[in-house]
Scaffold this motif. Structure first.
Motif, short mmCIF file in Angstrom:
data_model
loop_
_atom_site.label_atom_id
_atom_site.label_comp_id
_atom_site.label_asym_id
_atom_site.label_seq_id
_atom_site.Cartn_x
_atom_site.Cartn_y
_atom_site.Cartn_z
N ASN A 168 0.71 -1.27 -0.12
CA ASN A 168 0.03 0.03 -0.17
C ASN A 168 0.91 1.27 -0.10
O ASN A 168 0.53 2.40 -0.76
CB ASN A 168 -0.81 0.08 1.25
N ALA A 169 1.87 1.29 0.85
CA ALA A 169 2.68 2.71 0.96
C ALA A 169 3.51 3.02 -0.54
O ALA A 169 3.37 3.96 -0.72
CB ALA A 169 3.74 2.26 2.06
N PRO A 170 4.16 1.85 -0.86
CA PRO A 170 4.69 2.34 -2.49
C PRO A 170 3.73 2.57 -3.52
O PRO A 170 3.83 3.62 -4.09
CB PRO A 170 5.63 1.08 -2.71
N ALA A 171 2.63 2.02 -3.40
CA ALA A 171 1.68 2.00 -4.54
C ALA A 171 0.94 3.53 -4.54
O ALA A 171 0.86 4.15 -5.35
CB ALA A 171 0.52 0.95 -4.18
N GLU A 172 0.74 3.97 -3.41
CA GLU A 172 -0.11 5.15 -3.12
C GLU A 172 0.98 6.44 -3.24
O GLU A 172 0.68 7.32 -3.91
CB GLU A 172 -0.54 5.44 -1.59
#
Length: 270
Positions: A168-172
């Motif tokens: 989630n962190a790298p995607a967002e």
């Protein structure tokens, strides 16, 4: 010579995505999050007692796996079309990992203060002096957590903890800050290039809100978080430090699910 330079500059400029693409991909991410919430709600309604929409955070974290995988695929393709690579925007290095972790911890502390102030500010605006008494009912809806057996609870908890934070962190950050904000900075004033992705980032979190009041709180708090993250990324020109801060937040929100595994069966059924 001047003609060659102008031609090269024109080629680079032509590869900058249009505003529709730079804003459209973040909105697509919001739509995917909404579809995941809707699909989860429908599945729960078919297999258990219907609950309110959106489902609880445990379900959201677990069902974000396909959304995050698809988001990373889409943003990598979008970056490739503009002549960029996700790895270059993230700028990960084993030699700098310790320093990036320290940066992440610093940014987590820096971002947490205005985030909390925004939460309390909206809560006091909504409920006045009784704001503290309403925290439990605003951010948690008992009806949104239908009874689960031990097996399904274990699966949901493990999937959410193992997959949510790392993806989630790298995607967002790639979508909202790396692709959208940096692209918009080449077409708009910096102020709007930071504000617009931050507003869309806040909109996404509506699908994690347990109540109508929580929607307003999340919109304000995550908009403030997005603004702070945007300013940090604009200053550092790389994503790794803010990804660390974002990942730490996601770990803190998903890891408590493991505590549910140790609850007695009577507590799970209540």
């Amino acid at each position: 010579m001047s003609t060659e330079v102008e031609t090269a500059a024109s080629t680079v400029a032509s590869r900058v995505p249009g505003v529709a693409a730079l804003v459209g991909l973040p909105f697509l991410r919001v739509a995917l999050v909404g579809l995941a919430a809707l699909g989860t709600w429908i599945a729960l309604a078919l297999t258990a007692e219907p609950g309110p929409f959106p489902p609880g955070m445990l379900f959201a974290a677990a069902t974000m796996l396909p959304v995050n995988v698809l988001s990373i695929v889409l943003v990598r393709r979008a970056l490739h079309r503009s002549g960029q690579r996700a790895r270059d925007l993230i700028d990960f290095s084993w030699r700098r990992l310790g320093r990036d972790v320290l940066w992440g911890l610093l940014w987590l502390a820096v971002l947490w203060l205005p985030f909390i102030l925004a939460v309390f500010g909206v809560m006091f605006a909504l409920h006045g002096g009784a704001a503290l008494e309403h925290f439990e009912t605003v951010f948690y809806d008992a009806d949104a957590a239908p009874p689960l057996n031990r097996v399904w609870l274990t699966v949901l908890a493990v999937v959410s903890v193992v997959t949510f934070a790392p993806l989630n962190a790298p995607a967002e950050e790639l979508i909202y800050r790396g692709y959208s904000q940096w692209g918009l900075e080449r077409r708009w004033p910096t102020f709007w290039a930071i504000v617009v992705p931050s507003a869309i980032f806040a909109l996404q979190h509506v699908f994690y809100a347990a109540t109508a009041d929580a929607v307003l709180v999340y919109l304000a708090a995550f908009f403030v978080w997005g603004l702070g993250s945007g300013i940090i990324v604009h200053s550092q020109r790389r994503l790794m430090p803010i990804i660390v801060a974002h990942l730490l937040v996601n770990v803190m929100t998903s890891a408590p699910a493991l505590v549910l595994l140790f609850l007695p069966d009577s507590a799970l059924a209540s």
